[in-house]
Design a protein around this motif. Sequence first.
Motif, PDB file in Angstrom:
ATOM      1  N   TYR A   1       0.818  -1.224   0.000  1.00  0.00           N
ATOM      2  CA  TYR A   1       0.000   0.000   0.000  1.00  0.00           C
ATOM      3  C   TYR A   1       0.843   1.262   0.000  1.00  0.00           C
TER       4      TYR A   1
ATOM      5  N   PRO B   1       0.410   3.150  -3.715  1.00  0.00           N
ATOM      6  CA  PRO B   1      -0.775   4.009  -3.850  1.00  0.00           C
ATOM      7  C   PRO B   1      -0.737   5.232  -2.930  1.00  0.00           C
ATOM      8  N   LEU B   2      -0.099   5.089  -1.760  1.00  0.00           N
ATOM      9  CA  LEU B   2      -0.029   6.218  -0.822  1.00  0.00           C
ATOM     10  C   LEU B   2       0.826   7.348  -1.381  1.00  0.00           C
TER      11      LEU B   2
ATOM     12  N   GLN C   1      -6.490  -4.756   5.096  1.00  0.00           N
ATOM     13  CA  GLN C   1      -6.330  -4.190   3.753  1.00  0.00           C
ATOM     14  C   GLN C   1      -7.378  -3.119   3.477  1.00  0.00           C
TER      15      GLN C   1
ATOM     16  N   ALA D   1      -6.750   0.890   2.773  1.00  0.00           N
ATOM     17  CA  ALA D   1      -7.314   1.525   1.581  1.00  0.00           C
ATOM     18  C   ALA D   1      -8.139   2.756   1.960  1.00  0.00           C
TER      19      ALA D   1
ATOM     20  N   ILE E   1      -5.896   5.738   2.824  1.00  0.00           N
ATOM     21  CA  ILE E   1      -5.353   6.396   1.626  1.00  0.00           C
ATOM     22  C   ILE E   1      -6.426   7.245   0.951  1.00  0.00           C
ATOM     23  N   LEU E   2      -7.622   6.684   0.837  1.00  0.00           N
ATOM     24  CA  LEU E   2      -8.718   7.426   0.197  1.00  0.00           C
ATOM     25  C   LEU E   2      -9.092   8.665   1.005  1.00  0.00           C
TER      26      LEU E   2
ATOM     27  N   SER F   1     -14.659   8.591   0.759  1.00  0.00           N
ATOM     28  CA  SER F   1     -14.139   7.374   1.387  1.00  0.00           C
ATOM     29  C   SER F   1     -15.275   6.482   1.862  1.00  0.00           C
TER      30      SER F   1
ATOM     31  N   SER G   1      -4.017   7.953  -7.392  1.00  0.00           N
ATOM     32  CA  SER G   1      -3.821   7.244  -6.119  1.00  0.00           C
ATOM     33  C   SER G   1      -5.054   6.413  -5.788  1.00  0.00           C
ATOM     34  N   ALA G   2      -6.231   7.017  -6.018  1.00  0.00           N
ATOM     35  CA  ALA G   2      -7.487   6.293  -5.751  1.00  0.00           C
ATOM     36  C   ALA G   2      -7.618   5.084  -6.677  1.00  0.00           C
TER      37      ALA G   2
ATOM     38  N   THR H   1      -5.440   2.350  -5.524  1.00  0.00           N
ATOM     39  CA  THR H   1      -6.023   1.745  -4.309  1.00  0.00           C
ATOM     40  C   THR H   1      -7.176   0.815  -4.667  1.00  0.00           C
TER      41      THR H   1
ATOM     42  N   LEU I   1      -7.764  -3.122  -3.940  1.00  0.00           N
ATOM     43  CA  LEU I   1      -8.981  -3.572  -3.228  1.00  0.00           C
ATOM     44  C   LEU I   1      -9.658  -4.739  -3.936  1.00  0.00           C
TER      45      LEU I   1
END
Length: 1444
Positions: A294, A297-298, A403, A407, A410-411, A420, A536-537, A540, A544
């Motif tokens: 992760y 994506p972060l 997980q 996620a 990050i969102l 989110s 980034s989203a 993620t 997911l």
Amino acid sequence: MGIFELGTRMEISVVIVYAAFAILLVAWLLIDIFKRRRDGGYLRCRELEAVKQFTVLFTAFTALSNVIISILYLGFGFYEYWELRIVTSKSVSLSMTWILAALVACYSKNITHRKDNRLPLVIILWWVFYCIFDSLSVSIHLITRFRSIELPYPWPEANIADFASLPLSVLLCFNAVTFSRSTKTHVDLETPLLQEKNESLFKDSTYYRNAGIWSKLTFQWLNPLFSRGRIEKLELSHVPSVPASETAKYASSLLEDSFGKNKNETLPKAIAYAVWKSLTINGVFAGVNTIASYTGPLLITNFVNFLSENHDDSGYLQGLVLAFIFFFSKTVESLTQRQWYFGAQRIGIRVRAALSVLVYKKSLSVKFARSSNGKIINLINVDVERIGDFCWNIHGVWLLPFQVFLALVILYRNLGAAPSIAALSSTILVMVSNTPLASKQERLHSRIMEAKDSRIRATSETLKSMRVLKLYSWEPTFLKKLLQLRETERNWLRKYLYTSSAITFLFWASPTLVSVITFGVCVLLKKPLTTGAVLSALATFRILQEPIYNLPELISMIAQTKVSIDRIQNFLREDDQKKQIPYQTSQASDIPIEMKIGEYAWETVDQNSRKPTIKITKNMKIMKGYKVAVCGSVGSGKSSLLCSILGEIPRISGAGVKVHGTKAYVPQSAWIQTGTVRDNVLFGKDMSKEMYEDVLEGCALNQDIEIWADGDLTVVGERGMNLSGGQKQRIQLARAVYSNSDVYILDDPFSAKCLMQLLSQKTVIYATHQLEFLDAADLVLVMKDGVIVQSGKYKDLIADPTGELVRQMAAHRISLDQVNPPQEDNPITSETSQLNQIEVTEEKLEGAGGTGRFSGKTQEEVSETGRVKWSVYSTFITSAYKGALVPIILLCQVLFQGLQMGSNYWIAWATEKSRDVSREKLIGIFVLLSGGSSIFILGRAVLLATIAVETSQRLFFGMISSVFRATISFFDATPSSRILSRSSTDQSTVDTDIPYRLAGLAFALIQLLSIVVLMSQVAWQIFPIFLVILGISVWYQAYYISTARELARMVGIRKAPILHHFSESITGAATIRCFNQEERFLMRSLSIIDDYSRIVFHNSGTMEWLCIRINFLFNCGFFLVLIILINLPKSTIDPSLAGLAATYGLNLNVLQAWIIWNLCNVENKMISVERILQFTNIPSEAPLVVEDCRPKPEWPMDGRIELTGLDVRYSPSLPMVLKGITCTFPGGRKIGVVGRTGSGKSTLIQALFRVIEPSGGKILIDGLDISKIGLQDLRSRLGIIPQDPTLFQGTVRTNLDPLEKHSDQEIWEVLNKCRLADIVKQDKRLLHAPVSEDGENWSVGQRQLVCLARVLLKKRRILVLDEATASIDTETDNIIQGTIREETSRCTIITVAHRIPTVIDNDLILVLDDGKVVEYDSPVKLLKDSSSSFSKVVIEFLRRSIQE
């Protein structure tokens, strides 16, 4: 100015060091070349190649790394000159030194004559120096950029080439150290390898045990195995043993300590306690891997923002730092994932081994349970495997919420709270939508397994009885039943795969759906969207995918594992009923057997209503040395009485039976182990040559051994399939006699003569139908309806005119009266006294044995070698619809990939600040593109399921049809487990695995190519980098596959012996317990489980070895991509496109590892197709029907059989078995065929049914040459009662009339004639009463009567009786003989009988010897000649039958 001079001096000093190394490298190169020429070139020591091959991987990597670094510095030097018009001394000196280092490395790679096989010291020193200096340069560069720190002495500034070459230089140093250590180990191996080439290099698990942290982390301990796999085909002996913690003995003892000793402990807790340390370490790896995955994506937002902004030198440093963090996190992710997966495999191996041993121990120790063989095999094959596989998923229980949490973090950081929450809600929605589909999939999978179980059960039973089916010409009917069962399975499979298509659609569409909802909420709430936040989203959402997909699968796996654990726990917790007789008694006694009053009954479904099978109504003591005969009619309880003495039947009341001393047991249905005849006789005891030879002679086995090509080392096939019934009985009788036990329990021994010789001093209890042997017994027990109705001396019992024995003896007298002896004054010469060696016995395949047929043996399973041939792939791909749907599926994937990338690029491009795109247009086009990609994914999934169903069905039909048409010699040489493994495991792989693996490989390749194209659009320099990486990856894969392929083949081959040993042990459990051989069989079980574990252990290790290298390559590639993007001017790149390329690049290492792993795994899995195709080209019998030559419906009318010059051999390489047989069997007559072992009697019968085709001559039936008509037309017109009575699972009716051609009334008439009606009427279901597997709920005698009823029902003109009444008492035999005479008065009957009364009343007697006709005349004429062979046989029979 002074500082500048110091700085200049520092740079000059470094350049001088570089130049010095360059000179040293050149000097070493020249000196070594000069030495080589002086010594006459390469020394001719190619023998050492086997040992030195292990260096090939290291040297190739070393040379390649040096070349890459030299190209980096050379390229950077050209860049400096092109852009800045300068040439620096650093670039020149470094380029030259690395070019020379590359030359030395390549040169070293090709040298084979250095004894120490070490790398030059100069190049190792250069690597170490450069690594240290470069690390310092990069570190100082980063420190000074982050903070305003001035060093007292300036340090040469690091450039992009320094950054890029640092990872490779670090690896070169590590590898140099590891290589130096490994060469020390291999120097010791060279000499013994030269002395004895066949000696294995791997005698233990030293390579894994002695491996250091780095070696274990990178799986370098496997290098020697790869080296061996490159130069020769791997065998089991080449593979090291598993570490001690994975051995079956250690793992089972650990589990047994926690589970077996504490009766309140549950199995899951016991397993957890046994593996908690490994499980915890594995959980740490899983957690670190999740966090690392992760990180990308972060940080992608920061990276995209960096690309979008104008930046100075400090900003440039920020980009480099981001690139390093990306690289570091991806490396950590790769390393931890490999350790996680390999650790899970190790735990799975340990758990499987432990549970297998516990189940095996229990199955040997539990008495009375009568657990079906199939149930225990299922526990091992399905439940234990499932629990072992769950070790892969066990961490998913806590990883999944973790997980999702990461996620959401990050969102929330990128998009805020509301989006989110929307993302979480849509994720839950997808999961909820997926759950019912997964539940349905699970239900369908259960249905498939049930259908498969039914099919495998039917297949197993059919294969065991294939000889009988072919003789009856029933194989087309049974094939049709199997195909119907497969059709049911196929229907469930079709529904299952289409449900899987829906789940696949959800899996690929879930990121699209979640992203549409999340971005839709952002647009509605007017949340500002930036390119970085969007990408980034998207990254993620892609991650997911896995938890969304895994939740239903995880729930299903937990449920299935719980069921499996409960099944095993219930089996292991079954109460052991007290053993009524201890295995080891203190001392033998003068009273070896004490029988007390009691009742015994086999377990039934309704335990409350079970009736006693055996009643002992009075106490009885059997003295030492007594011979006790047990007699009675069919079904009277003789075998059950013996089982009660052994303690193998539950006691429901009374004190039971005590046996003092050791026991030996000979069951009625022979139990023979797979192995040599000698192993079967010795049965774990040491060889005593004198005693061994006495036993063989006393049991008449020496004759068989003489005629077998390999003597007593002849290999016995599965269940003794290549032995006759008599040979099986003699072998197990010899096994009992050789054991030198105190008490012998013999159930219907084939011959009682050796009892009076070798066992004269022993206590023997034997059940027999041969009443002529009763007079030799010290005690006779007469059974009727489960009760000993008479007991005492033979003379006393025979004196009671109303007794049961007198009634049975009366029937025996009738039988003897049929024999017309020759003149009384004819002396019984010494020659006739030897006729105990010339029994009138029929050997199922003794004709073959007599000519060395065993030289073929039960063959070892042959596996293909080398790559799976392309023809296998093409056959598989084109099996369904000639491959027409394949291009359409690939097109769907291309369109899906294009539309998905297009939708992602659109949302990233449209959210840039400079774009003026309306919210409606933004979200509308995104939804349109995303929806279009999802439609193509659905089409792809549905078409793939359609292809999978059709392909698997075609392959199955081809294999099963070929097997059913195979010659009987194929079944003699091929254990049924091999056919079953293809029909079950391999077919399951073809049904649900291979199509998706092949397709997944193609889809991943398309995905990879699309990502490379996308990245190349951003910067063309990326394309050659990926070409280099791809080339190295392909080389790695080619290096890996030769070893991995053989290991994968061995996994399938080594699984079969476990199942075979378990099945064989369970079948013979009573014998094993009686002989106190549990420990030996357990040790054998531990050994074969460890053999399987070592293959699985190294097979999974080799996969991780490859993946970690491919991952690192692509991590380096991704790192270089980021460096290039950082260094490109902002004006030349589109930040949205570059950010999208970086986002997709996050998955590059996983994707490429998936491709290479799939590429190898596809080949490994294609071995299943290869194995199935092996069995589609089996040599087949003659056609079932020849349309141009079909006999008339009423053929044969007369039943006349003419044999003219008949020659028969079993194969062209073997001698003739029948030699010029010429005789005629008149129609409507009864012909008896007699002859000693190996005379060719059974071969004659097989030739009549064309089980073996004649080599010369011909057989005419009513003038028609049988070789010209179809087999079905021939065999369906003949009747036979085979030697081994065979019943099938089903009902009484299906056993009598499987073709359903007769009415119930006809069946009842036949049952009455065969004295079976009363037995059938005991069950209220009558003709629909169940018959268990192999007819186990019927006695052997009753089974033989059923076989007789079948023949009488068919009413054929020609009837063959092959020892048809060997397992029934004399009274029943007389009745049956009368029935046969009455019902077949106009038939031609050929009888191969065990007892003289059976053939004495025949019209003609054919005496064979050594494949030739010795005598052929009426019995009256033959008996008149006292010198005739037949007369001698009759004299011997009468001699044994004379009553004292």
